[in-house]
Design an enzyme around this catalytic site. Structure first.
Site, mmCIF file in Angstrom:
data_model
loop_
_atom_site.group_PDB
_atom_site.id
_atom_site.type_symbol
_atom_site.label_atom_id
_atom_site.label_comp_id
_atom_site.label_asym_id
_atom_site.label_seq_id
_atom_site.Cartn_x
_atom_site.Cartn_y
_atom_site.Cartn_z
ATOM 1 N N GLU A 73 72.358 -29.784 92.984
ATOM 2 C CA GLU A 73 72.960 -31.242 92.931
ATOM 3 C C GLU A 73 71.885 -32.122 93.900
ATOM 4 O O GLU A 73 71.651 -33.381 93.305
ATOM 5 C CB GLU A 73 74.290 -31.121 93.289
ATOM 6 C CG GLU A 73 75.149 -30.763 92.292
ATOM 7 C CD GLU A 73 75.414 -29.051 92.201
ATOM 8 O OE1 GLU A 73 74.698 -28.612 93.214
ATOM 9 O OE2 GLU A 73 76.036 -28.504 91.313
ATOM 10 N N GLN A 95 77.848 -32.310 85.877
ATOM 11 C CA GLN A 95 78.852 -31.542 85.312
ATOM 12 C C GLN A 95 80.229 -32.014 85.807
ATOM 13 O O GLN A 95 81.202 -32.753 84.858
ATOM 14 C CB GLN A 95 78.899 -30.257 85.394
ATOM 15 C CG GLN A 95 77.685 -29.647 84.671
ATOM 16 C CD GLN A 95 77.608 -28.023 84.262
ATOM 17 O OE1 GLN A 95 78.680 -27.382 84.783
ATOM 18 N NE2 GLN A 95 76.821 -27.725 83.707
ATOM 19 N N ALA A 97 82.585 -34.046 88.638
ATOM 20 C CA ALA A 97 82.816 -35.049 90.026
ATOM 21 C C ALA A 97 83.136 -34.399 91.248
ATOM 22 O O ALA A 97 82.359 -34.733 92.221
ATOM 23 C CB ALA A 97 83.787 -36.121 89.628
ATOM 24 N N ASP A 98 83.521 -33.340 91.142
ATOM 25 C CA ASP A 98 83.568 -32.464 92.407
ATOM 26 C C ASP A 98 82.300 -31.976 93.119
ATOM 27 O O ASP A 98 82.267 -31.928 94.390
ATOM 28 C CB ASP A 98 84.557 -31.256 92.289
ATOM 29 C CG ASP A 98 85.852 -31.357 91.565
ATOM 30 O OD1 ASP A 98 86.906 -31.167 91.951
ATOM 31 O OD2 ASP A 98 85.827 -31.760 90.244
ATOM 32 N N HIS A 141 87.868 -28.384 90.870
ATOM 33 C CA HIS A 141 87.257 -28.830 89.463
ATOM 34 C C HIS A 141 88.202 -29.812 88.747
ATOM 35 O O HIS A 141 88.373 -29.905 87.599
ATOM 36 C CB HIS A 141 86.862 -27.727 88.660
ATOM 37 C CG HIS A 141 85.940 -26.791 88.991
ATOM 38 N ND1 HIS A 141 85.911 -25.759 89.879
ATOM 39 C CD2 HIS A 141 84.772 -26.700 88.193
ATOM 40 C CE1 HIS A 141 84.819 -25.228 89.854
ATOM 41 N NE2 HIS A 141 84.001 -25.579 89.234
#
Lengths: 348, 344
Positions: A73, A95, A97-98, A141
């Protein structure tokens, strides 16, 4: 940039996922500086992104503009920021937002500050799409972390809840010269969230012709005179469902979707609160320090003498998210909790 | 020469005698290194006198890396820098007056007073505002490289970072992503042996940062960072590789900062013997001695005088420059504010 009129009832209805895909494809056709970069976005035989939004795009635009990355990331965000600094218009994808927390340095220390530190010589035109929301996936998640970023000067924060505004805002965000975090709720992409959203139709009219919806503008989803409700994502639909029920009791709710959380469209909300004298804020982000607290503070500062009752907030309780559905639905704002808050607000 | 581990090591002094640059060019390298040295010394005094606000991270001793690397770059190439950016900025061509004024916090500074010492930079000469988060540049640099690749330009970007950054996740993510995308990047590690006060050998079991390169499929090379000609030669090869799509490359420059980590650091964590050993290898003294073989003292002294005059001019410019308008602090965070152009 033109602003389309409010959506009329037309023949073509799309889901949010379809609307987002169409917006991205249009912007990629419009400007060859727009590209996608992220995990699983274009792998042949893959998923088209974690939620299928990119399906079919690689066939049209190829792997030079739909770039698959390692699960990395910091590199994805860094690559997007650096490319944006050089004049590209990247749409990075992480994928969930967490996973934004993996690249907080890139977002908060680099993307948000480069324009200011360079005294306006640089800008970071990128749109980071961030799927949020509880969907039986547990503590890592399902978070709604948009409030963290509302606290960061230099970023713009958008929350879309219907296909019409999703498309119009995504197109505006891609053309915006500032970094935009674009929060979408996982249960609202298609029709799966329908039941939880109170049986409402989650598709929306999306015109065939090109249109834009401006960043920084809220919309009134339902007009009313008794109480103002400001809500996003699933909480918006639960608020609308609660409003339907309360209308039978004579409580006329004005329901507002803020759409942009940073910069916030104060004018629309202040005007509504001055009319109704009551405010309920509902969001799936946790309560303490959530964006609802900021909105409540601003309304208290500017509209206190219009208020006839204390402002009420309905938010996820201040705990990590559990998986068991019965526990999960206890944590997030339910239609019943929102309805109770509205009733309490209207008693005062 | 290859060490057999995928990491090459250029022996100290190997570039001496190389005919890669002529004497006039060497004199220019000397002048530019001296300018950085004297800039650092001057701004420290100005800081102590209270004319420069904030803090300073200085690069005395590391001038050969900044000057040698930037000497092989084009104006259209880019660099990213760190919390210790003065040398990089001057080497890449940031205007001396604008750099000095920025340290003074003046409106005429290269960032209008919003950046200061730790965010020195100027996009017009190919330098981002310096990134003062350790390792912060190591991921952002991949985006510059990616943009050059996508736009099919032949630009390259050099990412300066320290030994401390090599233990940040950003170092690994940036290097791996740059490698897998074959990006036109040179990762230039200035290994000055200490991350603030902590010796590098206490933070990594591998003594050489360059030895991490092969793990990512990248060529790594160890270079004598106290020899500007060796730096220049290694950087020239690495930049050429990056420019032709054979990058990225990781260069590790063994160097030393003569000053403390930041203001007020009395350097109690390292021995005066060690400092004396490194000062024996002072890159400016070494090059001056080399130049003295073919040039007269008068020529060299004139060069020194030019540097002093330029610095005096820059300090005077900074002193005379206006302060920024206080209200300008409140604008410039956004390109567009609800449809309105912001006025930075």
């Amino acid at each position: 940039m033109t602003v389309a009129a409010a959506p009329a009832n037309g023949e073509r209805r799309l889901t949010i996922a379809e609307a987002l895909r169409e917006a991205i494809a249009e912007e990629m056709r419009h400007d060859d500086k727009v590209f996608l970069i992220g995990e699983d976005v274009g792998v042949p035989g893959g998923f088209g992104g974690a939620f299928g939004v990119y399906l079919g795009l690689t066939e049209e635009f190829g792997h030079d503009r739909i770039i698959d990355t390692p699960i990395s990331e910091k590199a994805i965000a860094g690559a997007a920021i650096g490319a944006a600094l050089m004049g590209m218009r990247p749409i990075p994808d992480l994928q969930y937002a967490d996973f934004l927390f993996e690249c907080m340095d890139e977002l908060v220390n680099q993307a948000a500050k480069m324009r200011y530190m360079s005294n306006g010589k640089l800008s970071v035109p990128m749109v980071l799409r961030c799927p949020v929301g509880t969907a039986n996936r547990g503590a890592q998640h399902g978070q709604c972390p948009e409030s963290y970023f509302v606290h960061v000067p230099g970023l713009k924060v958008v929350c879309v809840s219907d296909a019409y505004h999703a498309k119009g805002l995504l197109k505006s965000a891609v053309r915006d010269d500032d970094p935009v975090l674009f929060f979408e709720h996982k249960l609202l992409y298609g029709s799966k969230g329908r039941e939880q959203a109170g049986g409402m139709d989650l598709t929306a009219h999306v015109p065939e012709e090109e249109y834009f919806f401006p960043i920084g503008k809220a919309v009134v989803k339902r007009e009313g005179t008794s109480v103002t409700i400001v809500a996003t994502h699933m909480s918006l639909y639960r608020s609308l469902a609660a409003a339907e029920e309360l209308a039978r009791d004579g409580i006329q709710c004005e329901v507002i979707d803020p759409l942009t959380l940073l910069p916030f469209d104060e004018d629309t909300i202040f005007a509504s609160v001055r009319k109704t004298g009551r405010l309920v804020i509902a969001h799936e982000d946790t309560l303490t320090g959530g964006w609802g607290a900021e909105l409540a503070a601003r309304v208290a500062e500017e509209c206190l003498y219009s208020l006839q009752a204390p402002i009420r907030r309905v938010a996820s309780h201040d705990v990590p998210l559990p998986v068991a559905p019965v526990m999960e639905q206890t944590v997030v704002p339910s239609q019943a909790r929102i309805k109770a808050a509205i009733q309490r607000c209207c008693e005062g | 020469m290859s060490s057999g581990t995928g990491v090459e090591r250029t022996e100290p002094g190997a570039a001496q005698g190389s005919a890669a640059v002529d004497t006039a060019h060497e004199l220019d390298l000397y002048r530019r290194m001296l300018l950085i040295r004297r800039f650092e010394e001057q701004v420290y005094l100005l800081y102590l006198r209270g004319e420069i606000p904030g803090t300073l991270h200085q690069s005395q001793g590391q001038e050969a890396v900044a000057v040698g690397v930037c000497d092989v770059l084009q104006r259209t190439d880019w660099i990213t820098s760190t919390h210790r950016p003065h040398g990089h900025a001057l080497a890449k061509g940031v205007d001396l007056r604008a750099a000095m004024a920025e340290l003074f916090g003046k409106a005429t500074g290269c960032c209008g007073g919003k950046g200061g010492s730790m965010h020195l930079g100027d996009p017009s000469v190919g330098m981002l505002p310096a990134i003062a988060i350790v390792g912060g540049g190591n991921t952002v640099v991949t985006g510059l490289g990616l943009a050059f690749k996508l736009m099919k330009t032949d630009q390259v970007v050099v990412c300066f970072f320290g030994d401390g950054a090599s233990n940040e996740g950003a170092f690994h993510e940036g290097l791996n992503f740059a490698a897998v995308q074959h990006l036109p990047i040179v990762f230039a590690c200035e290994n000055n042996l200490y991350g603030a006060s902590t010796p590098f050998h206490q933070t990594s079991l591998v003594p050489d940062v360059a030895s991490r390169a092969p793990a990512y499929g990248v060529r790594g090379e160890i270079v004598d960072g106290m020899d500007v000609l060796a730096v220049r030669e290694a950087a020239g090869r690495a930049v050429a590789e990056a420019r032709t799509g054979a990058g990225p490359v990781l260069l590790e420059f063994k160097t030393y900062r003569f000053a403390g980590h930041s203001r007020g650091d009395v350097r109690g964590y390292r021995s005066r013997d060690e400092e004396a050993e490194w000062k024996e290898r002072d890159p400016i003294v070494r090059l001056r001695e080399r130049l003295a073989v073919s040039l007269s003292e008068v020529v060299l002294d004139n060069t020194d005088a030019q540097v002093e005059a330029a610095l005096d001019d820059a300090v005077e410019f900074a002193r005379q420059s206006p302060l920024p308008r206080a209200e300008d602090a409140l604008t410039g965070a956004y390109a567009t504010v609800i449809g309105k152009e912001s006025t930075p």
